[in-house]
Design an enzyme around this catalytic site. Structure first.
Site, PDB file in Angstrom:
ATOM      1  N   CYS A   3       0.861  -1.176   0.000  1.00  0.00           N
ATOM      2  CA  CYS A   3       0.000   0.000   0.000  1.00  0.00           C
ATOM      3  C   CYS A   3       0.899   1.228   0.000  1.00  0.00           C
ATOM      4  O   CYS A   3       1.759   1.374   0.856  1.00  0.00           O
ATOM      5  CB  CYS A   3      -0.882  -0.001   1.250  1.00  0.00           C
ATOM      6  SG  CYS A   3      -1.812   1.549   1.467  1.00  0.00           S
ATOM      7  N   CYS A  11      -1.925 -10.869  -6.619  1.00  0.00           N
ATOM      8  CA  CYS A  11      -2.263 -11.963  -5.713  1.00  0.00           C
ATOM      9  C   CYS A  11      -2.186 -11.433  -4.284  1.00  0.00           C
ATOM     10  O   CYS A  11      -1.103 -11.223  -3.745  1.00  0.00           O
ATOM     11  CB  CYS A  11      -1.257 -13.102  -5.934  1.00  0.00           C
ATOM     12  SG  CYS A  11      -1.616 -14.588  -5.014  1.00  0.00           S
TER      13      CYS A  11
HETATM   14 FE    FE Z   1      -2.474   1.151   3.687  1.00  0.00          FE
END
Ligand code: FE
Length: 145
Positions: free
Chosen positions: A99, A122
């Site tokens: 992220c 994935c």
């Molecule tokens: Fe995050």
């Protein structure tokens, strides 16, 4: 190269915020057992957000059946949502997906996915949080406008 995450928390803060299982995957780059995750067979419409920081990561419309045992997507919600990092652990070179907002580990991306991108993101279910609130909101929009 690696960018600095927008959200910085101490290791102790992550431990308090996340479950033990989430912490192992998100903050220690662990991998949940295949077929163990709650989103493997989910087909609901919505936005898959980062389980650590809530950033939008994947749209349900890009989710496909990979047969791998992990929820799989052919592209991120936006290219900027994720950060790709070379991962040479386990003796092979893979591309880790993090992220971008908080730097948490999400999974890996491979080049054996379906059209239109040919990519297979994935992911670990433990790294994701499906947000279906947008569906209800759009359904009510006509009454509130
Ligand atoms: Fe995050």
């Amino acid at each position: 190269m690696e960018t600095v995450a927008e959200i910085e928390r101490t290791d102790e803060e992550w431990r308090q915020q996340l479950s033990r299982e989430q912490y192992k995957v998100l903050r220690q780059a662990g991998t949940e057992r295949p077929w163990s995750g709650k989103y493997v067979d989910v087909h609901d419409d919505g936005t898959y957000r980062c389980a650590a920081c809530g950033a939008e990561l994947f749209d349900s419309s890009t989710k496909f059946e990979s047969g791998s045992g992990w929820p799989s997507f052919y592209e991120p919600a936006t290219a900027e949502a994720v950060e790709l990092v070379q991962d040479r652990s386990l003796g092979v070179t893979r591309t880790e997906v993090r992220c971008r907002r908080c730097g948490s580990h999400l999974g890996h991306v491979f080049n054996d996915g379906p059209a239109p991108t040919g990519q297979r993101y994935c992911m670990n279910s433990l790294s994701l949080d499906l947000d279906t609130s947008g569906n209800a909101a759009s359904g009510d929009a006509g009454d509130t406008g």
